[in-house]
Scaffold this active site. Sequence first.
Site, PDB file in Angstrom:
ATOM      1  N   TYR A   1      -0.031  -2.415   5.547  1.00  0.00           N
ATOM      2  CA  TYR A   1      -0.395  -3.041   4.268  1.00  0.00           C
ATOM      3  C   TYR A   1       0.628  -2.697   3.186  1.00  0.00           C
ATOM      4  CZ  TYR A   1      -4.831  -3.636   6.680  1.00  0.00           C
ATOM      5  OH  TYR A   1      -5.791  -3.972   7.589  1.00  0.00           O
TER       6      TYR A   1
ATOM      7  N   HIS B   1      -6.286 -14.197   2.575  1.00  0.00           N
ATOM      8  CA  HIS B   1      -5.654 -13.168   3.407  1.00  0.00           C
ATOM      9  C   HIS B   1      -6.038 -13.376   4.883  1.00  0.00           C
ATOM     10  CE1 HIS B   1      -4.264  -9.081   4.505  1.00  0.00           C
ATOM     11  NE2 HIS B   1      -5.292  -9.126   5.335  1.00  0.00           N
ATOM     12  N   GLU B   2      -7.323 -13.524   5.121  1.00  0.00           N
ATOM     13  CA  GLU B   2      -7.785 -13.642   6.512  1.00  0.00           C
ATOM     14  C   GLU B   2      -7.248 -14.913   7.170  1.00  0.00           C
ATOM     15  OE1 GLU B   2      -8.936 -11.165   7.956  1.00  0.00           O
ATOM     16  OE2 GLU B   2      -9.316  -9.983   6.161  1.00  0.00           O
TER      17      GLU B   2
ATOM     18  N   HIS C   1     -16.427  -5.111   6.729  1.00  0.00           N
ATOM     19  CA  HIS C   1     -15.006  -5.122   6.364  1.00  0.00           C
ATOM     20  C   HIS C   1     -14.348  -6.375   6.956  1.00  0.00           C
ATOM     21  CE1 HIS C   1     -11.343  -3.398   4.786  1.00  0.00           C
ATOM     22  NE2 HIS C   1     -10.764  -4.006   5.807  1.00  0.00           N
ATOM     23  N   ALA C   2     -13.701  -7.158   6.101  1.00  0.00           N
ATOM     24  CA  ALA C   2     -13.191  -8.465   6.520  1.00  0.00           C
ATOM     25  C   ALA C   2     -12.178  -8.343   7.658  1.00  0.00           C
ATOM     26  CB  ALA C   2     -12.530  -9.164   5.329  1.00  0.00           C
TER      27      ALA C   2
ATOM     28  N   GLU D   1      -0.050  -8.923   8.070  1.00  0.00           N
ATOM     29  CA  GLU D   1      -0.813  -8.704   6.839  1.00  0.00           C
ATOM     30  C   GLU D   1      -0.230  -9.464   5.649  1.00  0.00           C
ATOM     31  OE1 GLU D   1      -3.623  -7.463   6.970  1.00  0.00           O
ATOM     32  OE2 GLU D   1      -3.502  -6.562   8.962  1.00  0.00           O
TER      33      GLU D   1
ATOM     34  N   HIS E   1     -10.362   1.873   7.672  1.00  0.00           N
ATOM     35  CA  HIS E   1      -9.329   1.910   8.711  1.00  0.00           C
ATOM     36  C   HIS E   1      -9.229   3.260   9.420  1.00  0.00           C
ATOM     37  CE1 HIS E   1      -8.671  -1.338   5.943  1.00  0.00           C
ATOM     38  NE2 HIS E   1      -7.929  -1.946   6.837  1.00  0.00           N
TER      39      HIS E   1
ATOM     40  N   HIS F   1      -3.978 -14.506   8.881  1.00  0.00           N
ATOM     41  CA  HIS F   1      -4.053 -14.028  10.270  1.00  0.00           C
ATOM     42  C   HIS F   1      -4.404 -15.182  11.207  1.00  0.00           C
ATOM     43  CE1 HIS F   1      -3.741  -9.856   9.105  1.00  0.00           C
ATOM     44  NE2 HIS F   1      -4.874  -9.845   8.451  1.00  0.00           N
TER      45      HIS F   1
HETATM   46  O1  X8Z Z   1      -8.210  -4.438   5.439  1.00  0.00           O
HETATM   47  C1  X8Z Z   1      -7.721  -5.338   4.795  1.00  0.00           C
HETATM   48  C2  X8Z Z   1      -8.035  -6.796   5.135  1.00  0.00           C
HETATM   49  C3  X8Z Z   1      -8.309  -6.987   6.562  1.00  0.00           C
HETATM   50  S1  X8Z Z   1      -6.894  -6.876   7.565  1.00  0.00           S
HETATM   51  C4  X8Z Z   1      -9.254  -7.232   4.360  1.00  0.00           C
HETATM   52  N1  X8Z Z   1      -6.929  -5.060   3.727  1.00  0.00           N
HETATM   53  C5  X8Z Z   1      -6.656  -3.695   3.327  1.00  0.00           C
HETATM   54  C6  X8Z Z   1      -7.891  -3.008   2.787  1.00  0.00           C
HETATM   55  O2  X8Z Z   1      -8.885  -3.697   2.515  1.00  0.00           O
HETATM   56  O3  X8Z Z   1      -7.869  -1.798   2.629  1.00  0.00           O
HETATM   57  C7  X8Z Z   1      -6.260  -6.038   2.878  1.00  0.00           C
HETATM   58  C8  X8Z Z   1      -5.600  -5.238   1.805  1.00  0.00           C
HETATM   59  C9  X8Z Z   1      -5.607  -3.814   2.252  1.00  0.00           C
HETATM   60 ZN    ZN Z   2      -5.449  -8.298   7.211  1.00  0.00          ZN
END
Ligand code: X8Z
Ligand code: ZN
Length: 614
Positions: free
Chosen positions: A519, A380-381, A350-351, A408, A509, A384
């Site tokens: 988010y 997106h990354e 997960h990024a 975010e 998460h 941050h």
């Molecule tokens: O978790 C993330 C990022 C890392 S902070 C990739 N996002 C959420 C997800 O993937 O569920 C970005 C959009 C929503």
């Molecule tokens: Zn993020």
Amino acid sequence: MTSTRLFLALSCALAASACTTTPKRADTAAPPVKTAAEADAFVAGVNQSIRDHYVEEVAAQWVANTYISRDTEVLESKASERSLTRLKGAIDASRAYEGAAMSTPTARSIELLERLSPMPAPKDPAHLAEMAGLGSRLNAAYGAGKACKNPQDEKTCRNLDQLSQTMATNRAWDANLEAWQGWHGVARAMRPDYQRFAELLNEGARDTGYGDAGELWRSGYDMEPQAMRAETERLWGQVEPLYTQLQCFVRGRLDKKYGKRMPTDGTIPAHITGNMWAQDWSALYELVQPFPGVAGIDVDAALKRQKYTPEKMVRSAEAFYTSLGMPALPATFYERSQFVRPRDRDVVCHASAWDLNLEGDVRIKMCITPTEEDFRTIYHELGHIYYYLAYNSLPPLFQNGAHDGFHEAIGDTVELNLTPAYLNRIGLAGKTRANDKALVNAQMQLALKKIAFLPFGKLIDEWRWGVFDGSITPQNYNAAWWDLRVKYQGVSAPVPRTEEDFDPGAKYHVPGNTPYMRYFLAHILQFQFQRALCRKAGHEGPLHECSIFGNKEAGEAFWAMLGKGSSQPWQETLKTLTGDDGMDASAILDYFEPLNAWLVKQNEGKTCGWKQGS
Ligand code: X8Z
Ligand code: ZN
């Protein structure tokens, strides 16, 4: 890292005067009055202590996430235990300053301390250790998760990337169902650990002076926690009609494709949205495109055709940020980041974006493949990463987002500038002629990502807030999850679920203990930011046509906002950039007005919406 269990930007309202006092707790005995100088020294000591231990603690997290093993899990959980113990000590010591006169930055630092971690520490050291251990174990379980036809045979296993790829590229009902069930099966084993973990988070929250862990999480927005809840309701109310139109249209196209297999209650089965969590429907574009004859944009194909490497994708995103006048990334970023999934070990794919030393050792951790989705995630990354770099000169307690939704929203704002014209400019799209049909196509593409996400963004923490406040009990974890999925998204379980299942655990998460409302807020805020930046750039005309690429005025204003970190209430930070008094969905609604008008027309005469409750 931004979603770390160690640090989290959470803050609380303070008077904007130069000198203020921290609120007194009713239940504490009269403390000896501390001087402002003593308070300053206390905060300086806390900041120094964070610096002293940070590198070692985050290094443990980095290896636990990029090399999952029993041993790195131990190292991480022990580091986290020590860190949370120290943080608890600092929070307890800060009580001595309640009611003392002190400077605004010092008072704010003390407020921020309490909410620094989304994992509040129980007083009981054994419970604290248990909580840290469970946190690490859940995170590793997610990272190493695989769906195996035969658990005895590795070769029959598929990891999340592989399962997700099936869902994104294969529109066959059964293949998608198999992938969906495979991954959701992985989460079942997390249920007992999560149940205990939630109990311990609550114990920690209560020991820190909060009613439950959800209240602590909601306290990080410079407003009362109940006002924060109301704020999420208000924002959702603004965007719900647009989402309902999109859901209605997409469901209609799915009805045409899958016919009798579709439910009749108006919901969309979760496994045919092209995404494991039904949070991003981009993969359905082919199926739902408004004007099939009008050339859309296929960034996926262009990346593959041009043999983009992960590094080339990252450098391309970096070039956008530097075009705004932001600095080039340090060489160590490229040397130390994880761009691809290692061949020989489990990692959390997960990024995420990391700051390893609070002074420039920034990295991302991703498993990049040449797809548009990953290309956008890199943007997106890097948002941050640039936030970290911009506020690295602040004291550690202020090295956070104005609130977590800001963090975010930065990269997402930049991502909004990937307009057809910009993609053409960097060679990832052909020349598109701007006309109404092309516009509606392009808006549909973006809406499948940004509008489809909104209800999902809201419901994850509605579920966790409910778990924490006891309105959702372990006996109905999964049923409550699906009630929320239906209520907000109009998305239903594709096969019957039971309380043996733990579907929330299939979303990173939840086992990763990263609060999620950020988010939802970011999806609203990014359009506000974009509107403000485009104004600074002198853009005239509709917002969706604006790209701030290369614009130094916009870049300067953006960078100035990032440089404030969490040093002041987010409302001030927002106002300086946008002139707005608060979060507001009018920018996202204006942006998508052309699509909204088109959808309303398409849906005319249809019964939109869905049945709730079974
Ligand atoms: O978790 C993330 C990022 C890392 S902070 C990739 N996002 C959420 C997800 O993937 O569920 C970005 C959009 C929503
Ligand atoms: Zn993020």
